[in-house]
Design a protein around this motif. Structure first.
Motif, PDB file in Angstrom:
ATOM      1  N   VAL A   1      11.998  -0.437   0.509  1.00  0.00           N
ATOM      2  CA  VAL A   1      11.525  -0.225   1.883  1.00  0.00           C
ATOM      3  C   VAL A   1      10.503  -1.291   2.250  1.00  0.00           C
ATOM      4  N   ALA A   2       9.611  -1.624   1.325  1.00  0.00           N
ATOM      5  CA  ALA A   2       8.585  -2.639   1.604  1.00  0.00           C
ATOM      6  C   ALA A   2       9.206  -3.994   1.913  1.00  0.00           C
ATOM      7  N   ARG A   3      10.344  -4.303   1.286  1.00  0.00           N
ATOM      8  CA  ARG A   3      11.022  -5.572   1.579  1.00  0.00           C
ATOM      9  C   ARG A   3      11.683  -5.569   2.954  1.00  0.00           C
ATOM     10  N   TRP A   4      12.219  -4.427   3.348  1.00  0.00           N
ATOM     11  CA  TRP A   4      12.981  -4.334   4.592  1.00  0.00           C
ATOM     12  C   TRP A   4      12.096  -4.059   5.819  1.00  0.00           C
ATOM     13  N   GLU A   5      11.085  -3.244   5.628  1.00  0.00           N
ATOM     14  CA  GLU A   5      10.412  -2.639   6.775  1.00  0.00           C
ATOM     15  C   GLU A   5       9.781  -3.632   7.752  1.00  0.00           C
ATOM     16  N   PRO A   6       9.239  -4.768   7.306  1.00  0.00           N
ATOM     17  CA  PRO A   6       8.715  -5.722   8.309  1.00  0.00           C
ATOM     18  C   PRO A   6       9.776  -6.191   9.302  1.00  0.00           C
ATOM     19  N   HIS A   7      11.051  -6.082   8.923  1.00  0.00           N
ATOM     20  CA  HIS A   7      12.139  -6.530   9.789  1.00  0.00           C
ATOM     21  C   HIS A   7      12.757  -5.388  10.592  1.00  0.00           C
ATOM     22  N   LEU A   8      12.823  -4.180  10.005  1.00  0.00           N
ATOM     23  CA  LEU A   8      13.528  -3.054  10.642  1.00  0.00           C
ATOM     24  C   LEU A   8      12.634  -2.157  11.474  1.00  0.00           C
ATOM     25  N   GLN A   9      11.414  -1.888  10.995  1.00  0.00           N
ATOM     26  CA  GLN A   9      10.492  -0.964  11.673  1.00  0.00           C
ATOM     27  C   GLN A   9      11.139   0.399  11.899  1.00  0.00           C
ATOM     28  N   ALA A  10      11.684   0.955  10.829  1.00  0.00           N
ATOM     29  CA  ALA A  10      12.406   2.233  10.925  1.00  0.00           C
ATOM     30  C   ALA A  10      11.547   3.434  10.589  1.00  0.00           C
ATOM     31  N   THR A  11      10.342   3.222  10.030  1.00  0.00           N
ATOM     32  CA  THR A  11       9.574   4.341   9.488  1.00  0.00           C
ATOM     33  C   THR A  11       8.366   4.719  10.341  1.00  0.00           C
ATOM     34  N   TYR A  12       7.965   5.959  10.183  1.00  0.00           N
ATOM     35  CA  TYR A  12       6.749   6.525  10.779  1.00  0.00           C
ATOM     36  C   TYR A  12       6.126   7.417   9.711  1.00  0.00           C
ATOM     37  N   LEU A  13       4.830   7.279   9.504  1.00  0.00           N
ATOM     38  CA  LEU A  13       4.111   8.040   8.473  1.00  0.00           C
ATOM     39  C   LEU A  13       4.697   7.779   7.083  1.00  0.00           C
ATOM     40  N   LEU A  14       4.920   6.513   6.776  1.00  0.00           N
ATOM     41  CA  LEU A  14       5.351   6.120   5.437  1.00  0.00           C
ATOM     42  C   LEU A  14       4.193   6.348   4.474  1.00  0.00           C
ATOM     43  N   ARG A  15       4.407   7.201   3.459  1.00  0.00           N
ATOM     44  CA  ARG A  15       3.324   7.623   2.565  1.00  0.00           C
ATOM     45  C   ARG A  15       3.736   7.467   1.107  1.00  0.00           C
ATOM     46  N   PRO A  16       3.566   6.281   0.552  1.00  0.00           N
ATOM     47  CA  PRO A  16       3.976   6.048  -0.835  1.00  0.00           C
ATOM     48  C   PRO A  16       3.279   6.944  -1.850  1.00  0.00           C
ATOM     49  N   GLU A  17       1.974   7.113  -1.721  1.00  0.00           N
ATOM     50  CA  GLU A  17       1.260   7.897  -2.736  1.00  0.00           C
ATOM     51  C   GLU A  17       1.670   9.364  -2.712  1.00  0.00           C
ATOM     52  N   ALA A  18       1.825   9.911  -1.533  1.00  0.00           N
ATOM     53  CA  ALA A  18       2.263  11.309  -1.425  1.00  0.00           C
ATOM     54  C   ALA A  18       3.667  11.469  -2.001  1.00  0.00           C
ATOM     55  N   ALA A  19       4.527  10.465  -1.769  1.00  0.00           N
ATOM     56  CA  ALA A  19       5.884  10.524  -2.304  1.00  0.00           C
ATOM     57  C   ALA A  19       5.870  10.504  -3.826  1.00  0.00           C
ATOM     58  N   LEU A  20       5.043   9.636  -4.401  1.00  0.00           N
ATOM     59  CA  LEU A  20       4.974   9.560  -5.862  1.00  0.00           C
ATOM     60  C   LEU A  20       4.414  10.843  -6.465  1.00  0.00           C
ATOM     61  N   GLU A  21       3.495  11.477  -5.775  1.00  0.00           N
ATOM     62  CA  GLU A  21       2.975  12.758  -6.251  1.00  0.00           C
ATOM     63  C   GLU A  21       4.091  13.815  -6.277  1.00  0.00           C
ATOM     64  N   GLN A  22       4.891  13.847  -5.224  1.00  0.00           N
ATOM     65  CA  GLN A  22       6.030  14.776  -5.203  1.00  0.00           C
ATOM     66  C   GLN A  22       7.025  14.439  -6.318  1.00  0.00           C
ATOM     67  N   ALA A  23       7.253  13.140  -6.527  1.00  0.00           N
ATOM     68  CA  ALA A  23       8.211  12.719  -7.543  1.00  0.00           C
ATOM     69  C   ALA A  23       7.736  13.118  -8.942  1.00  0.00           C
ATOM     70  N   ARG A  24       6.435  13.009  -9.195  1.00  0.00           N
ATOM     71  CA  ARG A  24       5.904  13.409 -10.501  1.00  0.00           C
ATOM     72  C   ARG A  24       6.077  14.910 -10.718  1.00  0.00           C
ATOM     73  N   ALA A  25       5.883  15.694  -9.661  1.00  0.00           N
ATOM     74  CA  ALA A  25       6.085  17.144  -9.772  1.00  0.00           C
ATOM     75  C   ALA A  25       7.552  17.460 -10.043  1.00  0.00           C
ATOM     76  N   SER A  26       8.443  16.721  -9.391  1.00  0.00           N
ATOM     77  CA  SER A  26       9.874  16.923  -9.624  1.00  0.00           C
ATOM     78  C   SER A  26      10.243  16.537 -11.052  1.00  0.00           C
ATOM     79  N   GLU A  27       9.709  15.429 -11.521  1.00  0.00           N
ATOM     80  CA  GLU A  27       9.980  15.000 -12.898  1.00  0.00           C
ATOM     81  C   GLU A  27       9.610  16.102 -13.891  1.00  0.00           C
ATOM     82  N   ALA A  28       8.479  16.721 -13.663  1.00  0.00           N
ATOM     83  CA  ALA A  28       8.051  17.803 -14.561  1.00  0.00           C
ATOM     84  C   ALA A  28       9.013  18.985 -14.500  1.00  0.00           C
TER      85      ALA A  28
END
Length: 468
Positions: free
Chosen positions: A35-62
């Motif tokens: 997303v970081a590679r694409w987003e400067p060109h597409l501007q498709a996101t709103y409220l992009l939250r990497p840290e919150a996503a990784l926190e959810q992913a860690r909970a899912s991993e568990a």
């Protein structure tokens, strides 16, 4: 998964999580980097939250490690269209005119995905009030089409369509009231299902309004339907709970044998069909015939009066909404939208009543025309995507809906309708085929789409970020 974890399907990811071959954390990290590679060109996101996503992913991993996933989408990255409420987040509806306030609750689609353990990493952009088939917005940065950055991704699920085509993970949710799932899906080359009205609960409900999955594959949309179709009392139009075996969408090409397919090449209103689009849809029809389907041409059932009536009612609805805004708020709405809405100021009560009557006329005509067929195929839109900066294909606020003649009737008739890529223009742009079914036959539409997915030509590689 040779192109990176961001390009893997949800079906593949869930299988890899189950087998311990992948972690939701590494998948989410790869998606965020892409997303970081694409987003400067597409501007498709709103409220992009990497840290919150990784926190959810860690909970899912568990959860996966302990053998206790929350549901069939646990750990799979997902985006949600901005106008679908997510708890604690503002809901600008694409316009700078809205006073931003945090939503109290998740709307039904967001609630179902969260319950299933999906990883929310971003919302996606849309135009003002969702009233444009483009990514033009007075609030969000202009969204663009990854196949050609000079062009629109469509709308109003603009960011979602662009994100799916660009590989922002496998799962995306949009909404549709006249084509807002299918138009961006067609112009971005992805798959979507606009379900039967009420199949996926939504809040607030509205005549013809549906939420739906936007994915690269039919299988991923079917997987999402397992979750999104669960009931929610907040939707007054929610269909009764129905134990649909969404996994049974997986059929072969022989499923098409003997099906009666209507071929609609003239919407009866709006823009003429681009010759390249017509050729691609006619080629798709021949593929259906070769697989044993019985394809018969259909006469158009929409009229310009039907399309204009819906347009005029929506103009008045928007005019009333804008009159309720403060003057400083109204001044922030896109000029195109303001001109469109204000053009209804002189409509008489009789005119508005007659305009409203066209919604039911459209419903009756669509149901009658489709009754003799199992499914109907047609272009998704009559035109190729417009320039990104244009508000609509005509870019004329007094001719705003000339491109939705194929899509809008199935909102009014409450029938399921999908968009699936069926070819490419000479310039390499994808072309969408619409597959519509009888009301409530959402699973049947998915099956026909899955069969077509197997008989169409090999698809071109997905677009990559500039410089990749």
């Amino acid at each position: 998964m040779n192109n990176g974890l961001h390009a893997a399907s949800a079906v593949e990811l869930v299988a890899a999580y189950r087998d311990g071959k992948l972690s939701p954390v590494e998948v989410t990290q790869d998606v965020l980097a892409h997303v970081a590679r694409w987003e400067p060109h597409l501007q498709a996101t709103y409220l992009l939250r990497p840290e919150a996503a990784l926190e959810q992913a860690r909970a899912s991993e568990a959860r996966w490690r302990s053998g206790a996933p929350l549901g069939p989408l646990d750990g799979v990255p997902v985006t949600i269209k901005e106008n679908i409420a997510t708890r604690g987040d503002p809901l600008p509806a694409g316009t700078a005119a809205v006073d931003l306030k945090p939503a109290a609750l998740d709307a039904p689609p967001a609630a179902r995905l969260r319950e299933a353990g999906a990883v929310f990493f971003s919302k996606t952009t849309m135009p003002d009030y969702g009233m444009l088939s483009s990514g033009l917005s007075s609030f969000h940065t202009l969204a663009r089409n990854p196949w050609d950055l000079a062009l629109t991704p469509g709308g109003s699920s603009a960011g979602a369509g662009a994100a799916a085509a660009a590989g922002y993970g496998p799962l995306h949710v949009g909404t549709d009231i006249g084509g807002s799932l299918r138009l961006p899906a067609g112009w971005c080359g992805i798959f979507t299902l606009k379900p039967s009205l009420g199949r996926i609960p939504i809040d607030p409900p509205y005549m013809g309004r549906a939420a739906g999955p936007m994915t690269r594959t039919v299988g991923d949309s079917a997987l999402m339907m397992q979750v999104l179709s669960r009931p929610d009392a907040r939707d007054s139009m929610n269909l009764p709970p129905n134990d649909i075996d969404w996994a049974s969408h997986e059929v072969g090409a022989d499923h098409l044998k003997g099906l009666r397919i209507g071929l609609l090449l003239d919407a009866g209103c709006g823009l003429p069909v681009d010759p390249e689009i017509q050729a691609a849809v006619e080629h798709a029809a021949r593929l259906f015939e070769a697989a044993g389907a019985i394809v018969e041409p259909m006469r158009p059932f929409m009229t310009q009066s039907m399309l204009d009536g819906m347009d005029h009612l929506w103009r008045m609805r928007s005019h009333v909404d804008m009159q309720a805004l403060r003057a400083d708020q109204r001044a922030k709405v896109l000029p195109y939208i303001r001109e469109w809405a204000e053009s209804s100021a002189g409509f008489s009560g009789e005119h508005v009543f007659r305009a409203f009557s066209q919604f039911h006329a459209t419903r009756v005509a669509a149901v009658s025309a489709c009754s003799k067929f199992d499914y109907v195929i047609s272009p998704v839109s009559p035109n190729m995507p417009a320039p990104a900066e244009d508000a609509s294909p005509t870019n004329d606020p007094l001719r705003p809906l000339e491109h939705i003649g194929f899509t809008v009737p199935f909102n009014m008739s409450e029938q399921p309708a999908a968009s699936i890529n069926c070819g490419y223009s000479a310039g390499g742009l994808p072309i969408g085929l619409q597959i519509a079914g009888q009301r409530f036959d959402d699973l049947g539409v998915l099956r026909v789409a899955r069969a077509f997915e197997q008989i169409r030509e090999v698809q071109r590689p997905w677009p990559e970020p500039p410089g990749a």
